[in-house]
Design an enzyme around this catalytic site. Sequence first.
Site, mmCIF file in Angstrom:
data_model
loop_
_atom_site.group_PDB
_atom_site.id
_atom_site.type_symbol
_atom_site.label_atom_id
_atom_site.label_comp_id
_atom_site.label_asym_id
_atom_site.label_seq_id
_atom_site.Cartn_x
_atom_site.Cartn_y
_atom_site.Cartn_z
ATOM 1 N N GLY A 121 0.829 -1.198 0.000
ATOM 2 C CA GLY A 121 0.000 0.000 0.000
ATOM 3 C C GLY A 121 0.862 1.245 0.000
ATOM 4 O O GLY A 121 0.526 2.245 0.633
ATOM 5 N N ASP B 211 -2.582 -7.309 -5.769
ATOM 6 C CA ASP B 211 -3.866 -7.198 -5.088
ATOM 7 C C ASP B 211 -3.875 -8.215 -3.953
ATOM 8 O O ASP B 211 -4.172 -9.399 -4.154
ATOM 9 C CB ASP B 211 -5.012 -7.466 -6.059
ATOM 10 C CG ASP B 211 -6.381 -7.321 -5.404
ATOM 11 O OD1 ASP B 211 -6.434 -7.080 -4.176
ATOM 12 O OD2 ASP B 211 -7.394 -7.455 -6.114
ATOM 13 N N SER C 36 -4.573 -0.273 13.956
ATOM 14 C CA SER C 36 -5.421 0.919 14.002
ATOM 15 C C SER C 36 -5.839 1.169 15.438
ATOM 16 O O SER C 36 -5.862 0.238 16.266
ATOM 17 C CB SER C 36 -6.671 0.706 13.140
ATOM 18 O OG SER C 36 -7.635 1.719 13.354
ATOM 19 N N TYR D 211 -13.351 -4.579 10.144
ATOM 20 C CA TYR D 211 -12.097 -3.821 10.226
ATOM 21 C C TYR D 211 -11.483 -3.957 11.612
ATOM 22 O O TYR D 211 -10.296 -4.288 11.757
ATOM 23 C CB TYR D 211 -12.376 -2.361 9.899
ATOM 24 C CG TYR D 211 -11.150 -1.487 9.817
ATOM 25 C CD1 TYR D 211 -10.333 -1.512 8.694
ATOM 26 C CD2 TYR D 211 -10.825 -0.614 10.855
ATOM 27 C CE1 TYR D 211 -9.217 -0.698 8.603
ATOM 28 C CE2 TYR D 211 -9.716 0.198 10.771
ATOM 29 C CZ TYR D 211 -8.907 0.161 9.644
ATOM 30 O OH TYR D 211 -7.807 0.973 9.570
#
Length: 256
Positions: free
Chosen positions: A17, A68, A147, A160
């Site tokens: 990414g 991907d 996160s 997530y």
Amino acid sequence: MYEKIFDLTGKVALVTGGSKGLGKAMARVYAEHGANIMICSRNAEELAAAAAEIGDGLSVRVEWMMADLSQRGEAQRLAEETLQRMGRVDVLVNNAGSNVPQRADQITDEAWDRIIELNLSGIMRLTRALLPQMMERQWGRVIHISSVLGLGGKPGRNVYSATKSALIGMARSTALDMGPYGVTVNCISPGPFLTDLPLGVLTDEQKQEFTNRTALKRWGKPEEIAGLALLLGTDAGSYITGATLLIDGGVLANTL
């Protein structure tokens, strides 16, 4: 004594990414400290532009390839091609990830499977593929981008949050496995940063809510993750492993 603890000359960093946002910022700071860089994402045009920016004014090598990581098999292909082209990977930053906001009673199997593959299973596979050559050299740095939602929760972020929490657990166990081989494994848990992922799924009201929850009363800029990534990716962070370091502007401190 300390002049070279941030030096990455001769090493290779792979940042998934890496074509924009946090990934590009981390790749740039590694390049500025001497590392050769491989970045990947799904967009060739963005990758080519990012590679030019990352290497601008520097003498390091910056390569890119499309991958991907939501597709099974892509992690192994990325690992093999990176090793073939770059010869080694010393610093692995598992930054690629996505989010499909869905309420708990509305989660689809398709969304669950895709996000689990991208945010968790693909990271396991890529890490697994690259650890042996780190172990052989007795030096390596693995950084999972978790996160603040791996430590807390928010409505509609079920898949997530599940993956980001799982990364923290996986990093702890992998750190114990890899410690005897000189390989550190850690998580960085960002809060609200001005990147495409949160800005693309949040309403203006939700964006302001995040702003208000921070101690600094603002969103982070991508370049503000660079110092922490550099610490964990170099000899400066050689005694940090199995840790989750929060970089959230004070969101999690605001518990009331």
